[in-house]
Design a protein around this motif. Structure first.
Motif, mmCIF file in Angstrom:
data_model
loop_
_atom_site.group_PDB
_atom_site.id
_atom_site.type_symbol
_atom_site.label_atom_id
_atom_site.label_comp_id
_atom_site.label_asym_id
_atom_site.label_seq_id
_atom_site.Cartn_x
_atom_site.Cartn_y
_atom_site.Cartn_z
ATOM 1 N N MET A 146 0.806 -1.214 0.000
ATOM 2 C CA MET A 146 0.000 0.000 0.000
ATOM 3 C C MET A 146 0.840 1.265 0.000
ATOM 4 S SD MET A 146 -3.211 -0.764 -0.051
ATOM 5 C CE MET A 146 -4.334 -2.106 0.310
ATOM 6 N N VAL A 147 2.037 1.181 0.551
ATOM 7 C CA VAL A 147 2.831 2.392 0.741
ATOM 8 C C VAL A 147 3.935 2.546 -0.292
ATOM 9 C CG1 VAL A 147 2.341 2.352 3.190
ATOM 10 C CG2 VAL A 147 4.403 1.255 2.366
ATOM 11 N N LYS A 148 4.018 1.628 -1.267
ATOM 12 C CA LYS A 148 5.040 1.752 -2.299
ATOM 13 C C LYS A 148 4.858 3.066 -3.051
ATOM 14 C CE LYS A 148 7.337 -2.106 -1.822
ATOM 15 N NZ LYS A 148 8.732 -2.092 -1.391
ATOM 16 N N GLY A 149 5.921 3.865 -3.086
ATOM 17 C CA GLY A 149 5.841 5.158 -3.750
ATOM 18 C C GLY A 149 5.133 6.206 -2.929
ATOM 19 N N GLY A 150 4.748 5.866 -1.692
ATOM 20 C CA GLY A 150 4.020 6.806 -0.854
ATOM 21 C C GLY A 150 4.922 7.525 0.132
ATOM 22 N N THR A 151 4.323 8.067 1.186
ATOM 23 C CA THR A 151 5.037 8.845 2.183
ATOM 24 C C THR A 151 4.828 8.225 3.562
ATOM 25 O OG1 THR A 151 3.192 10.328 2.697
ATOM 26 C CG2 THR A 151 4.582 10.896 0.802
ATOM 27 N N VAL A 152 5.469 8.838 4.569
ATOM 28 C CA VAL A 152 5.299 8.356 5.944
ATOM 29 C C VAL A 152 3.844 8.479 6.390
ATOM 30 C CG1 VAL A 152 5.979 8.707 8.328
ATOM 31 C CG2 VAL A 152 7.684 8.854 6.534
ATOM 32 N N LEU A 254 11.127 9.672 -7.021
ATOM 33 C CA LEU A 254 12.295 8.804 -7.115
ATOM 34 C C LEU A 254 12.918 8.715 -5.721
ATOM 35 C CD1 LEU A 254 14.024 10.138 -10.369
ATOM 36 C CD2 LEU A 254 12.950 7.886 -10.097
ATOM 37 N N SER A 255 13.327 7.525 -5.327
ATOM 38 C CA SER A 255 13.993 7.384 -4.038
ATOM 39 C C SER A 255 15.026 6.267 -4.113
ATOM 40 C CB SER A 255 12.988 7.097 -2.914
ATOM 41 O OG SER A 255 12.367 5.845 -3.108
ATOM 42 N N ALA A 256 16.026 6.363 -3.258
ATOM 43 C CA ALA A 256 17.087 5.362 -3.219
ATOM 44 C C ALA A 256 17.545 5.161 -1.784
ATOM 45 C CB ALA A 256 18.268 5.803 -4.090
ATOM 46 N N ASN A 257 17.761 3.915 -1.427
ATOM 47 C CA ASN A 257 18.360 3.549 -0.144
ATOM 48 C C ASN A 257 19.641 2.775 -0.449
ATOM 49 O OD1 ASN A 257 16.378 4.453 1.845
ATOM 50 N ND2 ASN A 257 15.029 2.999 0.804
ATOM 51 N N LEU A 258 20.772 3.364 -0.137
ATOM 52 C CA LEU A 258 22.069 2.773 -0.475
ATOM 53 C C LEU A 258 22.858 2.479 0.793
ATOM 54 C CD1 LEU A 258 23.003 5.208 -3.395
ATOM 55 C CD2 LEU A 258 21.847 2.995 -3.554
ATOM 56 N N LEU A 271 17.818 8.815 -0.075
ATOM 57 C CA LEU A 271 17.537 9.994 -0.883
ATOM 58 C C LEU A 271 16.158 9.859 -1.503
ATOM 59 C CD1 LEU A 271 20.951 10.236 -2.801
ATOM 60 C CD2 LEU A 271 20.247 11.627 -0.850
ATOM 61 N N GLY A 272 15.442 10.975 -1.597
ATOM 62 C CA GLY A 272 14.129 10.915 -2.202
ATOM 63 C C GLY A 272 13.688 12.257 -2.756
ATOM 64 N N PHE A 273 13.082 12.227 -3.935
ATOM 65 C CA PHE A 273 12.489 13.424 -4.528
ATOM 66 C C PHE A 273 11.050 13.087 -4.915
ATOM 67 C CE2 PHE A 273 11.058 15.588 -8.365
ATOM 68 C CZ PHE A 273 11.090 16.911 -7.938
#
Length: 812
Positions: A146-152, A254-258, A271-273
């Motif tokens: 449900m939260v894919k691509g969503g916010t907190v 777009l977001s990334a967890n590295l 990172l997230g925009f």
């Protein structure tokens, strides 16, 4: 006296159950204990499984799982057993043909990572989305489509007992009197609702809901705490996740967890925009009366809103293993957002016979932006592997927000400007000392020091400042706290007693009015928890804590929401804190496929905050101006019960449900002076019942397509000045793993029936109103997730002791 009787009665019941249980315990049962740790880091492994089988049979005779300290405690009948200890992605250990004829401690068992599994990308059994513990509920974000691509905000709205309204305000068990933590630290964002919308869901590891916190936690948050824990990768080498999403209305991100981990260093970056467009609307239909009760006229307000946001969120840090028992983490968080707001309100006027008499409009358009930057440092020193440790935390932050808008209408033009800057410094030290078997002493200090500067101006069509609507607020807050707690276990009873002391010094200054106000107070906050272990699968607890709520954010900001010139909102900087006594009685039971948790609770609050609608005495074109503002109402008593049920009828199907019912009784009155100098007294006594329910279903369809469906319902609730109507919403999502399970495509629909609308009635002496508001309409979203060097759903390896949850676990 009633509260004392309640507590004594609860303890009496617990003691009676203990005696009764001991009488029924068979003499032949013996207790097998031990501890499971990870070989390299020497840290405890939670959720490791221990199974006892007999001879050549594979049928499990007894078993259990380890607690957060890696300890297990299993009752068995004397005999000869094969004992198997295992944990996901670790090599299992089997103790064969062990004769166990008396209570035995198997000692410290060390598990080693299985290298053959670490080099493969495999799909593992998913951890339940919701873990229920005695002192908290833990929601694992990574398993929720449900939260894919969503916010907190989207994450929190799927957590049991938690709800997020259409404006982004978070509540727990129906109360917004809560405290939100991020990695165990309070969030001091100027606009917490907007800050949560800017943080991408993929940056979140899990959410902890703590309804009755112990003395270790900040006393603030009358109805409890919500702790948001951010991801920090632990897998060796370079790994990470990328997510791209797009939706309708226009939304993309777009977001990334590295993460890069060596033997001693762990680098992590989130990172997230995002660009988000929220389209909404509402209406307020009002009927006005003369002094004799006859109808005077009608006013219908129709509202259309559109809000766009561009947000960037960045977090980077490094975790250094200074020594095998010492860990130091430093991180920098940065958030920036800007956007545009457009609010169009059409006013349609009607006479007493509902004949149309004319219309006006009011258009508000503006720009806003904010920057938040925070540096955090965390040092953990483990003196041994039994929980003896010292933790030191520090942070410094600066949050700013700027809003500028123009308001045009049929007969007027105004400009508004709002600038806020908030600075915050925090320091915290916590010391934990285990004493003997099953006992633990803890003590600590916390200092929190901050100041807020808020400048708000309203200008007329000539650019001249309107003094009675403009102001400059200076808010300074200095809080020092000390706490201590002691926990111990006796047979099947566990106890945790604590005491916290907080000294508060607050300055609230309205500089334009030369209105200076200092609030100084200090309080003791005791807490007590008693738990009884009925069996390995069931426990009961009773707890008490004293909590405090300081007014913050929109409650205190004196800036006037000027979108409507007849229905306005203004904060109250002179609010006093409220104090709450909380009692909770809980029960948890686990079966093979079902986990059931229920609790009954009671909250007694003094000086509770409440929003009150009051006529100001002014009129615009014959329409009375109504102002909504928070006050310290008086007293509120709330009691209720809730239960959470997790059920997995089949391997491919999982159900989570939550139900909450409560009764609220408030007593108090509001006395104020209107613009004409008249003293008005409003009686705000009220008593009401309400309930809420939610259910979530996750099913694996053919071709390995996962389908999730959520339903949420909030019942009608009576208020002192009207009632809030019920609200229902439903969300759904589908996901499919692709590219040899290295990637996932997910599609979700938020608010399928476009029914998430706030509806309410308000009844005043000279006015009756019906209102609707919907800040965000139905949304469609498509996301693509790609993982490299990181198995899907794999539990992180090399766990290291953190201070994320703000405290230790329940003893025993």
């Amino acid at each position: 006296m009633k509260k004392l009787k309640f507590t004594l009665l609860a303890l009496l019941i617990l003691t009676s159950i203990n005696i009764y249980s001991q009488q029924r315990t068979q003499v032949s049962k013996i207790k097998i204990t031990g501890k499971v740790i990870e070989k390299v880091s020497k840290q405890a492994l939670e959720y490791a499984t221990i199974t006892f089988t007999s001879g050549t049979s594979t049928k499990t005779i007894a078993g259990g799982i380890t607690n957060p300290k890696g300890e297990f405690d299993v009752d068995i009948t004397p005999g000869t057993y094969n004992v198997k200890i295992e944990f996901i992605s670790f090599k299992p250990i089997i103790i064969k043909e062990r004769k166990l004829d008396k209570g035995t401690n198997l000692g410290q068992i060390t598990l080693e990572e299985d290298a053959t599994q670490l080099n493969e990308v495999v799909i593992r059994a998913e951890k339940s989305s919701v873990e229920i513990k005695l002192d908290k509920k833990v929601y694992n974000v990574g398993q929720d489509m449900m939260v894919k691509g969503g916010t907190v905000s989207d994450v929190l709205d799927n957590v049991p007992s938690v709800s997020v309204d259409t404006e982004g305000n978070v509540s727990l068990r129906g109360s917004d009197n809560i405290r939100i933590l991020i990695d165990g630290r309070p969030s001091y964002a100027v606009n917490i609702a907007e800050a949560l919308r800017q943080l991408p869901a993929d940056a979140i590891d899990k959410v902890e809901v703590i309804t009755n916190p112990s003395a270790r936690y900040d006393a603030e948050g009358g109805s409890g705490l919500i702790n948001i824990i951010l991801k920090k990768g632990k897998n060796q080498g370079f790994n990470g996740t990328f997510i791209a999403s797009a939706g309708i209305p226009e939304t993309y991100g777009l977001s990334a967890n590295l993460n890069y981990k060596t033997e001693k260093l762990n680098y992590f970056t989130n990172l997230g925009f995002s660009h988000r467009t929220n389209q909404g609307g509402g209406k307020t239909n009002s009927q006005y009366f003369n002094e004799d009760g006859s109808i005077k006229n009608f006013l219908n307000e129709d509202r259309e809103t559109e809000r766009t946001r561009d947000g960037f969120n960045g977090r980077t840090g490094i975790e250094w293993t200074v020594a095998p028992n010492t860990f130091w983490t430093n991180a920098i968080n940065y958030q920036k957002d800007n956007g545009e707001n457009n609010d169009l309100i059409n006013f349609n006027n009607f006479d007493a016979d509902y004949n149309f008499t004319g219309s006006t409009y009011r258009l508000g358009s503006g720009e806003n932006g904010g920057k938040n930057i925070e540096y955090t440092s965390n040092l953990i020193k483990n003196f041994n592997d039994k929980g003896h440790k010292l933790t030191i935390d520090g942070s410094i932050s600066r949050n700013s927000e700027k809003d500028q808008s123009s308001i045009t209408g049929s007969n007027n033009f105004n400009n508004t400007l709002n600038n806020q800057v908030q600075k915050q410094v925090q320091f915290q030290a916590d010391y934990v000392l285990p004493i003997g078997e099953g006992s633990q002493f803890e003590a600590g200090y916390k200092g929190s020091f901050g100041d807020l500067d808020n400048q708000y101006y309203v200008l007329d069509e000539l650019g001249v400042r309107i003094d009675n609507l403009s102001n400059t607020l200076e808010y300074k807050e200095y809080i020092n706290a000390l706490y201590t707690s002691y926990g111990f276990k006796v047979n099947k009873f566990s106890y945790l007693f604590g005491l916290r002391w907080e000294d508060t010094n607050i300055e609230v200054n309205l500089l334009d009015n030369n209105d200076f106000n200092t609030k100084k107070y200090n309080n003791f906050f005791p807490s007590a928890f008693v738990s009884y272990e009925i069996s390995d699968q069931s426990n009961i607890t009773t707890s008490y804590s004293k909590r405090l709520s300081r007014p913050r954010g929109r409650f205190m900001n004196p800036a006037v929401n000027y979108a409507s010139n007849v229905n306005i909102f203004q904060g109250n900087p002179d609010l006093d804190p409220s104090l709450t006594n909380k009692f909770d009685f809980g029960y948890i039971k686990r079966w093979d496929k079902i986990t059931f948790n229920t609790s009954a609770y009671f909250e007694d609050t003094k000086d509770v905050f409440s929003f009150v609608r009051s006529p100001t005495g002014d009129e615009v074109n014959g329409i009375p101006v109504i102002k909504s503002s928070p006050i310290n109402l008086g007293k509120e008593q709330k009691y209720g019960f809730e239960f959470t049920l997790n059920y997995s009828p089949f391997k491919i199907w999982r159900l989570n449900s939550n139900f909450n019912f409560y009764n609220v009784k408030t007593t108090g009155e509001n006395s104020y002076k209107d613009t004409q100098g008249n003293i008005i007294v409003q009686n705000l006594d009220n008593q009401a019942n309400t309930w809420s329910a939610r259910i979530s279903s996750k099913l694996t369809l053919p071709y390995k397509i996962d389908w999730q469906l959520n339903g949420n319902y909030n019942g009608e609730q009576k208020t002192a000045q009207g009632k809030n109507l019920d609200q229902f919403s439903m969300n759904t999502a589908f996901s499919k793993d692709v590219l040899k399970d290295k990637a996932t495509i997910a599609f979700n629909i938020s608010d399928i029936f476009n029914s998430r609308i706030m509806r309410s009635y308000t009844y005043l002496d000279n006015q009756t109103s019906y209102g609707e508001m919907q800040w965000r309409k139905r949304q469609f979203n498509l996301s693509f997730t790609y993982r490299f060097n990181k198995p899907k759903g794999e539990k992180e390896k090399n766990p290291q002791p953190r201070n994320e949850d703000g405290g230790g676990e329940f003893p025993g």
